[in-house]
Enzyme design. Sequence first.
Site: not given
Length: 291
Positions: A164, A266
Amino acid sequence: MHSWPGTEEAPGVVRCHEHGLEAVRAINAHGSLLVFCHGAQLVDYTPEGRAPVLWLSRQSRFENGVAIRGGVPICFPWFGAHASDPKKPAHGFARTRPFRYLGSSLTLGTTKVSFELVADEATRALWPFEFRACLHAVLGPELVVEFEVENRDQRELDFEEALHTYFSVGNIGQVALEGLEGAGYADKVAGMSALQRESRLTFTSETDRVYQSSAPCRIVDGARGREIVVDKSGSATTVVWNPWIEKARRMSDFGDDEYTAMLCVESANTGDARVRLAPGEKHVLRVTISG
Ligand code: TA6
């Protein structure tokens, strides 16, 4: 090159504590990086002579059990809210579990540091499966981040995952994201699905999109005159997120004005792209970042 306080356990590899948490700093001619054992979270990647590539909130918390706001949090074994139990932690448990530092290796001027998380009582309480997950960070001409999962159970593993990544940008209003043209996406803000028709995605409001894409992306940072290339393998999902003003204000570990300085791109496998591993199988999600 810089020098950092701590214990040098290999040339350019320093074990240290930052914000009270155990960390490993790698330094070589290509730059430096910093990884916390907490969540095996990479929080700094600074190429030699250039600005930091990753963003870290000035209001981040550095406490066991709490996710660090910035860098490369690991989302595993689910992405976002748990599918059926809202009491389970968002984005899974990996980013708030202590990983074990495995050591470093130096090859042809690059430095690799590795961390592992093996199923234990705490993870089994949330996800009753046996697994081994490793995070490898390689500091070389580019940054390579690998998240490897091994199925150590007798049953099939079925999970979602994401690196992420929070990227540092000069001003989100002068950023364009390239590479997603033609990809379908789910827009979590508008609550609908669409096709990315424009070659460049720009940002004027809260953006939270889950793209079905394995393609590399390019972050064109107009304010800094920099381009960050995010290439990947083993990832069929790209998530693009900026909280913008109101959501930033609602997060205590996110400065009200910090949305202008970051963009999440991400590398993930979520939803229909979730990973299924037979017993003994391994999967690697790899991201290569140059900035
Ligand atoms: O990746 C985007 C997202 O799923 C957003 O919806 C937002 O929730 C973000 O992750 C951050 O989640 P966190 O649990 O770290 O606050």
